[in-house]
Design a protein around this motif. Structure first.
Motif, PDB file in Angstrom:
ATOM      1  N   VAL A 358       0.858  -1.133  -0.043  1.00 38.70           N
ATOM      2  CA  VAL A 358      -0.068   0.004   0.149  1.00 38.70           C
ATOM      3  C   VAL A 358       0.704   1.114   0.068  1.00 38.70           C
ATOM      4  CG1 VAL A 358      -1.539   1.570   1.414  1.00 38.70           C
ATOM      5  CG2 VAL A 358      -1.821  -1.080   1.076  1.00 38.70           C
ATOM      6  N   ARG A 359       1.945   1.442   0.794  1.00 34.21           N
ATOM      7  CA  ARG A 359       2.840   2.419   0.969  1.00 34.21           C
ATOM      8  C   ARG A 359       3.563   2.761  -0.303  1.00 34.21           C
ATOM      9  NH1 ARG A 359       3.860   0.294   6.377  1.00 34.21           N
ATOM     10  NH2 ARG A 359       5.690  -0.590   5.283  1.00 34.21           N
ATOM     11  N   LYS A 360       3.943   1.566  -0.952  1.00 39.82           N
ATOM     12  CA  LYS A 360       4.733   1.588  -2.163  1.00 39.82           C
ATOM     13  C   LYS A 360       3.909   2.029  -3.439  1.00 39.82           C
ATOM     14  CE  LYS A 360       8.902  -1.147  -1.463  1.00 39.82           C
ATOM     15  NZ  LYS A 360       9.784  -0.435  -2.133  1.00 39.82           N
ATOM     16  N   GLY A 361       2.437   1.911  -3.176  1.00 39.42           N
ATOM     17  CA  GLY A 361       1.585   2.415  -4.157  1.00 39.42           C
ATOM     18  C   GLY A 361       1.169   1.520  -5.425  1.00 39.42           C
ATOM     19  N   VAL A 362       1.441   0.197  -5.238  1.00 39.51           N
ATOM     20  CA  VAL A 362       1.080  -0.838  -6.362  1.00 39.51           C
ATOM     21  C   VAL A 362      -0.322  -0.841  -6.639  1.00 39.51           C
ATOM     22  CG1 VAL A 362       1.195  -3.304  -6.914  1.00 39.51           C
ATOM     23  CG2 VAL A 362       3.177  -2.229  -5.751  1.00 39.51           C
ATOM     24  N   PRO A 363      -0.789  -0.358  -7.756  1.00 34.04           N
ATOM     25  CA  PRO A 363      -2.132  -0.282  -8.432  1.00 34.04           C
ATOM     26  C   PRO A 363      -3.079  -1.621  -8.001  1.00 34.04           C
ATOM     27  CG  PRO A 363      -0.742   0.298 -10.308  1.00 34.04           C
ATOM     28  CD  PRO A 363       0.143  -0.096  -9.277  1.00 34.04           C
ATOM     29  N   VAL A 364      -2.559  -2.688  -8.151  1.00 34.63           N
ATOM     30  CA  VAL A 364      -3.500  -3.814  -7.642  1.00 34.63           C
ATOM     31  C   VAL A 364      -2.921  -4.833  -6.556  1.00 34.63           C
ATOM     32  CG1 VAL A 364      -4.764  -5.621  -8.574  1.00 34.63           C
ATOM     33  CG2 VAL A 364      -4.639  -3.599 -10.002  1.00 34.63           C
ATOM     34  N   ARG A 365      -3.453  -5.162  -5.813  1.00 40.54           N
ATOM     35  CA  ARG A 365      -2.998  -6.097  -4.652  1.00 40.54           C
ATOM     36  C   ARG A 365      -3.825  -7.111  -4.565  1.00 40.54           C
ATOM     37  NH1 ARG A 365      -3.717  -1.996  -1.809  1.00 40.54           N
ATOM     38  NH2 ARG A 365      -5.314  -2.679  -0.463  1.00 40.54           N
ATOM     39  N   LEU A 366      -3.286  -8.527  -4.600  1.00 39.08           N
ATOM     40  CA  LEU A 366      -4.267  -9.742  -4.614  1.00 39.08           C
ATOM     41  C   LEU A 366      -3.673 -10.327  -3.198  1.00 39.08           C
ATOM     42  CD1 LEU A 366      -4.074 -11.512  -8.136  1.00 39.08           C
ATOM     43  CD2 LEU A 366      -5.655  -9.512  -7.176  1.00 39.08           C
ATOM     44  N   GLU A 367      -4.667 -10.783  -2.421  1.00 41.64           N
ATOM     45  CA  GLU A 367      -4.206 -11.584  -1.371  1.00 41.64           C
ATOM     46  C   GLU A 367      -4.829 -13.147  -1.705  1.00 41.64           C
ATOM     47  OE1 GLU A 367      -5.459  -9.876   2.467  1.00 41.64           O
ATOM     48  OE2 GLU A 367      -5.204  -7.965   1.300  1.00 41.64           O
ATOM     49  N   ILE A 368      -3.976 -14.133  -1.774  1.00 43.11           N
ATOM     50  CA  ILE A 368      -4.520 -15.462  -1.996  1.00 43.11           C
ATOM     51  C   ILE A 368      -4.146 -16.311  -1.005  1.00 43.11           C
ATOM     52  CG2 ILE A 368      -4.350 -17.260  -3.796  1.00 43.11           C
ATOM     53  CD1 ILE A 368      -3.645 -15.235  -5.842  1.00 43.11           C
ATOM     54  N   GLY A 369      -5.085 -17.089  -0.366  1.00 46.74           N
ATOM     55  CA  GLY A 369      -5.090 -18.040   0.662  1.00 46.74           C
ATOM     56  C   GLY A 369      -5.598 -19.175   0.311  1.00 46.74           C
ATOM     57  N   PRO A 370      -5.494 -20.420   1.151  1.00 46.29           N
ATOM     58  CA  PRO A 370      -6.020 -21.712   0.733  1.00 46.29           C
ATOM     59  C   PRO A 370      -7.531 -21.625   0.422  1.00 46.29           C
ATOM     60  CG  PRO A 370      -4.910 -21.915   2.787  1.00 46.29           C
ATOM     61  CD  PRO A 370      -5.023 -20.338   2.489  1.00 46.29           C
ATOM     62  N   ARG A 371      -8.410 -20.546   1.036  1.00 46.92           N
ATOM     63  CA  ARG A 371      -9.956 -20.604   0.744  1.00 46.92           C
ATOM     64  C   ARG A 371      -9.990 -19.976  -0.568  1.00 46.92           C
ATOM     65  NH1 ARG A 371     -12.508 -18.288   5.825  1.00 46.92           N
ATOM     66  NH2 ARG A 371     -10.314 -17.431   6.198  1.00 46.92           N
ATOM     67  N   ASP A 372      -9.213 -19.111  -1.028  1.00 49.19           N
ATOM     68  CA  ASP A 372      -9.284 -18.641  -2.301  1.00 49.19           C
ATOM     69  C   ASP A 372      -9.164 -19.585  -3.370  1.00 49.19           C
ATOM     70  OD1 ASP A 372      -9.810 -15.713  -1.474  1.00 49.19           O
ATOM     71  OD2 ASP A 372      -7.755 -16.073  -0.516  1.00 49.19           O
ATOM     72  N   ILE A 373      -8.088 -20.310  -3.180  1.00 50.75           N
ATOM     73  CA  ILE A 373      -7.821 -21.443  -3.990  1.00 50.75           C
ATOM     74  C   ILE A 373      -8.788 -22.324  -4.304  1.00 50.75           C
ATOM     75  CG2 ILE A 373      -6.003 -23.289  -4.511  1.00 50.75           C
ATOM     76  CD1 ILE A 373      -4.067 -21.520  -3.092  1.00 50.75           C
ATOM     77  N   ASP A 374      -9.443 -22.590  -3.064  1.00 47.68           N
ATOM     78  CA  ASP A 374     -10.582 -23.747  -3.121  1.00 47.68           C
ATOM     79  C   ASP A 374     -11.615 -23.263  -4.199  1.00 47.68           C
ATOM     80  OD1 ASP A 374      -9.249 -25.373  -1.432  1.00 47.68           O
ATOM     81  OD2 ASP A 374     -10.369 -24.625   0.330  1.00 47.68           O
ATOM     82  N   LYS A 375     -11.661 -21.946  -3.978  1.00 40.69           N
ATOM     83  CA  LYS A 375     -13.017 -21.237  -4.964  1.00 40.69           C
ATOM     84  C   LYS A 375     -12.220 -20.773  -6.318  1.00 40.69           C
ATOM     85  CE  LYS A 375     -13.889 -17.916  -2.217  1.00 40.69           C
ATOM     86  NZ  LYS A 375     -14.548 -16.692  -1.819  1.00 40.69           N
ATOM     87  N   ASP A 376     -10.740 -21.111  -6.646  1.00 43.52           N
ATOM     88  CA  ASP A 376     -10.329 -20.611  -7.798  1.00 43.52           C
ATOM     89  C   ASP A 376     -10.327 -19.249  -8.129  1.00 43.52           C
ATOM     90  OD1 ASP A 376      -8.564 -20.788  -9.835  1.00 43.52           O
ATOM     91  OD2 ASP A 376      -9.924 -21.747 -11.280  1.00 43.52           O
ATOM     92  N   ALA A 377     -10.256 -18.404  -6.624  1.00 40.14           N
ATOM     93  CA  ALA A 377     -10.536 -17.035  -7.108  1.00 40.14           C
ATOM     94  C   ALA A 377      -9.540 -16.424  -6.242  1.00 40.14           C
ATOM     95  CB  ALA A 377     -12.031 -16.601  -6.054  1.00 40.14           C
ATOM     96  N   VAL A 378      -9.482 -14.918  -6.411  1.00 40.79           N
ATOM     97  CA  VAL A 378      -8.428 -14.020  -5.806  1.00 40.79           C
ATOM     98  C   VAL A 378      -9.054 -13.084  -5.040  1.00 40.79           C
ATOM     99  CG1 VAL A 378      -6.725 -14.588  -7.600  1.00 40.79           C
ATOM    100  CG2 VAL A 378      -8.154 -12.517  -7.781  1.00 40.79           C
ATOM    101  N   PHE A 379      -8.243 -12.497  -4.019  1.00 40.37           N
ATOM    102  CA  PHE A 379      -9.110 -11.516  -3.167  1.00 40.37           C
ATOM    103  C   PHE A 379      -8.208 -10.092  -3.481  1.00 40.37           C
ATOM    104  CE2 PHE A 379     -10.527  -9.953   1.036  1.00 40.37           C
ATOM    105  CZ  PHE A 379     -11.772 -10.384   1.048  1.00 40.37           C
ATOM    106  N   ALA A 380      -8.927  -9.259  -4.430  1.00 42.36           N
ATOM    107  CA  ALA A 380      -8.320  -8.145  -5.089  1.00 42.36           C
ATOM    108  C   ALA A 380      -8.623  -6.872  -4.390  1.00 42.36           C
ATOM    109  CB  ALA A 380      -8.802  -8.079  -6.459  1.00 42.36           C
ATOM    110  N   ALA A 381      -7.591  -5.983  -4.387  1.00 38.60           N
ATOM    111  CA  ALA A 381      -7.817  -4.521  -3.774  1.00 38.60           C
ATOM    112  C   ALA A 381      -7.123  -3.730  -4.796  1.00 38.60           C
ATOM    113  CB  ALA A 381      -7.237  -4.348  -2.573  1.00 38.60           C
ATOM    114  N   ARG A 382      -7.785  -2.452  -5.035  1.00 35.82           N
ATOM    115  CA  ARG A 382      -6.991  -1.440  -5.651  1.00 35.82           C
ATOM    116  C   ARG A 382      -6.669  -0.406  -4.999  1.00 35.82           C
ATOM    117  NH1 ARG A 382     -11.054  -0.249 -10.726  1.00 35.82           N
ATOM    118  NH2 ARG A 382     -10.402   1.476 -10.538  1.00 35.82           N
TER     119      ARG A 382
END
Lengths: 508, 508
Positions: A358-382
């Motif tokens: 966040v402090r470095k300003g990267v446009p998109v962050r994804l957090e990916i854990g086991p539950r996201d993988i189970d859903k074949d999904a990513v947790f995305a923030a802008r």
């Protein structure tokens, strides 16, 4: 309501100047060095500069310019060739006077080998490049001569601030010579347009193109044009300048050519430059109380993936999935290049990683854990939204739409900056109103001045003394005379006729 | 037989040193400036440097390095931190002592504002970067730290020669810090390999990787490794160095870290660099008596098309066809990038254009006139063959095979350079033979020394005084101790045992 926690302390409202320093520190962009006024540009800041360079360089080459390189040192006699020029730079020159070190009587090293003529570390290169041009230009067939240089320059500034004003800074300086006044003016305006296009399309920073008043002209120029942007403290930042030098430097350096008509003539020259100051401008346009905000087109990384796991068992599976997503993203294209995506595999806690990026300003962050993988999904923030504003998105959909997401952020940043500027730009036709607009609210002694003012568009009859008085009274100057406003009117300060409105603001 | 006409006068045989200057002038690569020992790199030379930078930078990034930027100025006290280091550079430092200019009693500008501590214009950046590393490195988790800088540096050379030895030059300097000796040595060797790979694959310059003897070590290094190439006058040119700095600079700059074992330790550091000297090496490896010869991978233009016409009527038709061929070539790819092709539309005679591009070293020239167009063919010449060796080739075939043609030139240049080096590299096991090998044929007084000698591979028992004596006798030094030769033997100078052969040569 309790005060919201922010990643940067203080906030913009609390102390803008200190917030600026903290955003730089929080993003690892740069730091002060032990050399007075010189900064160290850290990898994150330097990669941003490389991306800016690449984009600008492509634009320079597309408009017919070639890069070259000229000496760092300028003989004192060269600097003196143009009277206004040396006058403008004499007070801030690093001077080389010796060429070796030897142990003195007390064993301490002292400079020896005094030079016959002192050398100035270039503050700008009109004179040394003009000398080369005088050899390169002989005939009208050698014109136009369209040269650019990427270089470091030194201006001995007494009060420095990272990126905005440093003793040494990195920049490019274009230098061109032409057969006619018209062609040189055309080039001056072309490069002003290139700078405006770069600021708006790449940096997502809206700018006003205009001409500088006489007092703010480049030393030795006939006319100076600038692009001016509004920072979030509503001050103006000059983010690029393009100078029509007339025949001043051609006469000083003897750049003459044999015209098609057989007569010997002086060339018409221009120069134009942008510097690492652009990074300060980008920062102050988009960053927020959580730190740096990068426009996707220039971001060193556009997507960062943060693996979330609790055990070694989970770690292997999560990392594998994250790397796969990163590879898929890199196979996508945005703005003609592969998407820049990375997995943060450092051995740190997930929460710390999130705030780090966040402090470095990267446009998109994804957090990916086991539950996201189970859903074949990513947790995305802008980064252009609140840190807690995260969404679960199907992996395939996220990957397939990444270019749109990045473009939406790029465009959104521009729109937000343009709206902020427009909200704080006012047409003023009354002297008292003008003075009120730029007078800060009173605060306790020692407290930082609150954010106030903005851009005031007023008619102006152009007297140098009046401009000087307003500067002394309010710390406000004419930033430029916009090119796209030519409506005549009446100057609110003198009651005299005015050709058009000008932009007044406090400035960096 | 009459002497063949060449585009460069004198030829290599006639006067190698002067030939070198004339090739640079003929190709518009660079020129001397009015600032003692500083050169101006002209667009053709600078574009070559940009291509070199791009290729090297990609290799540095692929091996995990990031770019950053550090101050141009080094406080005198910093340079003094490492004793051998300051000793090595004190005699060639540009020293900044003042920070402004003011009119003296006679009206002439003189330096004023004396600095409390003089600043040295960086000759290299170990000390200033070491200071930053001491702040950046706290824990073993911060290691390895892999940084590179592209920069200008200044060494006050008394005898300068364009590209090979200039007061200011452009270079990159890698600086890395590691937790263990082994990792630092591994990095030192990795970057030596990167340099060798760049020299051979990109520059088509065969090199010998090896270690420098103690006398030729970088000031402050524990071990220095180099790549050495043979020029066409059979002298060696050191084209890149990689230094294992041990803990010398870590102690000098206090780069300490908390190890995984909980103990406080000094880091192990390396540095490595290549410079614009590479351009001199490339020139002296491939160029001939007609001028510069560019390896296609680095050439600013790979194909130049010269339109041949006699009337305005012909001109329109010929230009149109030439532009079409250029566009078709640009749509082809070579080494992962679009083929660089241009049409020379200048208003000059065709013959002049041909020699212009011969001297500039463009790998492939096409001459296209009305008769070629009638046959839908191009008249093609390769810069690695004689200027008159031209062939008519069907346009479609020429375009379709351009990548193969360029690759054939690239490979051919390497093979030719390797053969030349091998032809002039001899194993010598006898002192007298060694002295004879390096003694030039006698010539008339004032005449240039004929090309002679080469690389002598001899066993060497390593005495510093012996190396010094041979240097004084013959002007010959150990260039390096090759990494790939570990056959023991007997030193022909001392009769003592020798671990392996070393490379002796005269050198730039």
């Amino acid at each position: 309501m309790s005060k919201p926690k922010t990643a940067i302390t203080p906030t913009r409202e609390e102390n803008y100047a200190e917030w600026y320093q903290q955003v730089i520190a929080g993003a690892d962009l740069a730091e002060s060095s032990p050399v007075r006024g010189c900064m160290i540009i850290r990898p994150w800041g330097y990669t941003l500069w490389e991306n800016m360079q690449r984009a600008l360089d492509d634009m320079f080459k597309a408009t017919g310019h070639q890069n070259a390189y000229f000496p760092l040192f300028i003989p004192l006699s060269f600097l003196q060739k143009e009277a206004a020029h040396v006058e403008g730079f004499a007070k801030e020159c690093a001077v080389v006077t010796h060429h070796r070190l030897e142990a003195g009587p007390d064993g301490k090293l002292v400079p020896t080998g005094e030079l016959e003529e002192p050398l100035i570390v270039r503050p700008t290169s009109e004179t040394i490049i003009g000398d080369a041009f005088s050899r390169w230009v002989q005939s009208y067939r050698d014109l136009p001569l369209l040269i650019n240089q990427w270089a470091n320059v030194v201006r001995w500034e007494m009060r420095t601030r990272l990126f905005l004003r440093t003793t040494e800074f990195l920049w490019q300086e274009g230098h061109t010579a032409h057969a006619t006044r018209e062609e040189a003016v055309e080039e001056t305006m072309r490069m002003l347009d290139v700078y405006a296009e770069f600021a708006e399309s790449w940096m997502a920073v809206p700018v006003i193109k205009g001409e500088k008043t006489a007092g703010e002209r480049f030393p030795g120029a006939d006319r100076t044009f600038s692009i001016e942007a509004m920072m979030q403290d509503r001050k103006a930042l000059q983010t690029g300048t393009s100078h029509f030098l007339g025949q001043n430097f051609a006469r000083a350096s003897n750049i003459q050519f044999l015209g098609a008509d057989g007569t010997q003539q002086y060339a018409w020259t221009t120069s134009w430059g942008v510097s690492t100051r652009l990074i300060g401008g980008l920062l102050m346009t988009h960053s927020d109380d959580d730190g740096f905000v990068l426009p996707p087109k220039l971001a060193p990384q556009q997507v960062v993936i943060i693996p979330i796991y609790r055990s070694d068992d989970e770690k292997g599976r999560v990392l594998e999935y994250c790397r796969k997503v990163a590879a898929e993203l890199r196979a996508q294209r945005y703005e003609g290049a592969a998407v820049r995506a990375t997995v943060d595999e450092r051995d740190e806690r997930g929460g710390e990683k999130v705030w780090h990026w966040v402090r470095k300003g990267v446009p998109v962050r994804l957090e990916i854990g086991p539950r996201d993988i189970d859903k074949d999904a990513v947790f995305a923030a802008r980064r252009d939204r609140a840190p807690k504003d995260k969404q679960s998105v199907a992996r395939a959909e996220f990957v397939a739409t990444i270019a749109e997401t990045l473009e939406s952020i790029q465009g959104g940043l521009y729109d937000r900056a343009a709206a902020y500027r427009d909200d704080h730009t006012v047409e003023i036709d009354d002297r008292d109103e003008f003075y009120k607009f730029f007078t800060p609210p009173s605060v306790a002694e020692g407290a930082p001045t609150p954010i106030h003012g903005g851009f005031a568009l007023t008619h102006f009859s152009g007297e140098v003394e009046l401009e000087e008085k307003i500067k002394n009274d309010l710390g406000v100057t004419v930033r430029n005379i916009p090119l796209d406003d030519v409506e005549p009117g009446v100057c609110p300060f003198t009651g005299r006729p005015s050709a058009q409105r000008v932009v007044w603001a406090k400035a960096y």
